[in-house]
Design an enzyme around this catalytic site. Sequence first.
Site, short mmCIF file in Angstrom:
data_model
loop_
_atom_site.label_atom_id
_atom_site.label_comp_id
_atom_site.label_asym_id
_atom_site.label_seq_id
_atom_site.Cartn_x
_atom_site.Cartn_y
_atom_site.Cartn_z
CD GLN A 1 -2.08 1.37 2.94
OE1 GLN A 1 -1.22 1.54 3.79
NE2 GLN A 1 -3.36 1.32 3.24
N GLY A 2 0.75 2.08 -1.02
CA GLY A 2 1.54 3.32 -1.08
C GLY A 2 0.71 4.53 -0.69
CE1 TYR A 3 -3.85 3.81 -0.23
CE2 TYR A 3 -4.85 4.04 1.93
CZ TYR A 3 -4.93 3.64 0.62
OH TYR A 3 -6.09 3.07 0.17
CB SER A 4 2.38 6.99 5.04
OG SER A 4 1.26 6.62 5.79
CB SER B 1 4.07 -3.65 5.64
OG SER B 1 2.83 -3.01 5.61
CD GLU C 1 -4.49 0.64 7.85
OE1 GLU C 1 -3.48 0.07 7.44
OE2 GLU C 1 -4.62 1.87 7.88
#
Lengths: 397, 344
Positions: free
Chosen positions: A126-129, A161, A244
Amino acid sequence: MKLDLDPEYEAFRANVSETLTKNRHLAPTSEDKGYKNARRIAWQKLLIEHGLAARTIPKAYGGYGGEADILKARIIAEEFARSRVPGPMAGQGISMLVPTLLELGTEAQKQAYIRPTIEGEMIWCQGYSEPGAGSDLAALRTSAVEDGDHYVINGSKIWTSTAKQADMIFCLVRTDPAAKKHEGITYITFPMSMPGIEVRPLVDMTGSANFNEVFFTNVRVPKSGVIYQPNKGWQVANATLTHERGMLGDPNATKARFLELVTLMKGESVNGQPLIANPMLCDRLMQLQAEVYAMQANGLRITTSRLKGEQAGIAGLIVKLNGCDLNHEIARLAIDALGELGILYEDGEHLRSDGSWQWRYMYDLGLIIGGGTAQIQKNIIAERGLNMPREPKLAKA
Amino acid sequence: MEFSLSEDQRMLQDSLKGVLSQSASLDQIRKIAVGDAGAVRALEAALEDFGLASLLLPEAAGGLGLGLLDACLVQEALGYHIAPSRFLASALAAVALADNPGLLGGDAKFGLAVTEMASRRDGAGLSLKAGKLSGTALLAISAEEATHLLAADAKGGLHVVDAAGAKAAPMQTIDRTRTFHAVTLSGVKVLSTAKANDRFLAAARLLVAADTLGAAQAMIDKAVAYAAERQQFGRVIGSFQAVKHMCAEMAAKLEPGRALIWHAAHALDIGDAEGPVMANLAKAYLAEAGTFIARTATEVHGGMGFTDLVGLHYWFKRIGVNRQLFGSPEQARQTAAQLQGLVA
């Protein structure tokens, strides 16, 4: 108030329990490491076949095709916890991307991604932050500039992660820098093997790299990877963030840990006395048990609200905050109860519980911060649960 | 499965809250706290009209035969409005005399002299000799105007005596809204002996926990309302995260306590073996959460919280007394550990 289940559900529980007992010899063990381990994938497929994983995913996409049933989902989770048989895979692809695709993906995207993801053959990250966009996620700056049928992506992500193992990423990028911050974001998917992507492990306090930094330098990504519509990524992401938050703080997992702690305190002796016989330690254990019972009852209340299609209100908003804190406190008591031997870690002859309590104590602190910090959770409880006023926005300098 | 209150239960609680917001306003409570007998009687009459006394009486004794969960909802409403009431004593009499309801009906008014179930003290306590009780019980509840006393002896026996044979001397606590007495008996004949069991002490502790739940919820409501009004630095203080987080922490601690009380009460009602453990832990949980909320809600009110003007201290003291009543949180946790066989 009625806590027993209808006979239909009791029969379902018996069935689940029997399936787990009959097949547990096929379950992966601690020897079966790695994400694409054949035994783990075979186990996942077996669980799907029996409706114990990917239960509500349509058959056409590789799921079990069961109807959404909150009680059955709960029974399954309880039976895995009770029997200690390894549960279904739970990566971010399965828990966050798949529900998003089912809600907002195109037919082609569903066909391409759901089956391999739920079977564990396709790993996602997951590429969020970003370094400059943590709690204020909408401040993200990774840019995606249109170039024909492609976007060219530049920037970086953090707290990613499984980025090392991932085949694919689902990512938030800024496609319209002129728009308001929530309105210029696009949710896009692409392979991690593309040129221009670099993954650097981020070693954390546990000593291992549970997260990574990901850097994008002129990564050319086909526009077909966009989920839903360009510049609508914030809405898409909010759909997944709900999933989440639901994962963190599960009271059944907390209860299982509490029972491990009780076993530890009964089994381990100091000065010829079991740890539980120390009144100070026993009192702390009972304090935690009260909280475990309370969060379990709170969970039952939320389940009932969901069954009735009602909002759970404050009872729902506190689960992440309280649950993660409680897990951390359970680990803290285990370490204190072990005393000097509580400091041993990773390896060695006198290690207790494989050193897992110290690992949990640290990792759980990460979970108190991650997935919406404790402070952000308190803002949410105050603003949505208690209707308190929002922080006034600063005037632009 | 349904883990929620029934429509009837919600109505019971709502209508009682309606009565209390009229009859137990802070002005009324202030009068009661300075010993205004008329104010005490007016509140008692309003609660009698509501039919509080008969809720838990078995149907055979002319009551509604409701369970402990219903009793917890009533006690929570009383705690919310810091209303003194005989309800706690009569509810526990109904629990103790479930097998012998003959004594409960009619005009019987029960007082409760049972602190010895939690704590035996030097120089106090009741002893049983040849069917007669003698000695002094501390911190008796609802002893004034009682017709009967439910009294615990030093060995855990639970007895009913005629209250006319008792001498009651007031004991002053921090909470002036409720009265407590030292009750002295000199060879008073026992009318009936109930089986002492885990369930009675568990029910007593649970009802006090429910009272704290109500009082603590009232304090949160007041703190949130005050924070939405009070302005400093040109904004309402509720928009400061420091204040918001105090309120969020209070809500996050209290809300699971509500579910725990429901669960424990239901478990006791259906005779689930986990019931007494849960009830003891609920007492400890609400004592801790209540103490935290009593302090934090006072702090949200700033200096005003410390004054008599706002009257917040009545709730603070209600929670403070409840914390120790029928045993401190440590004692309740010890009971929970003993019931589970974790300690001797």
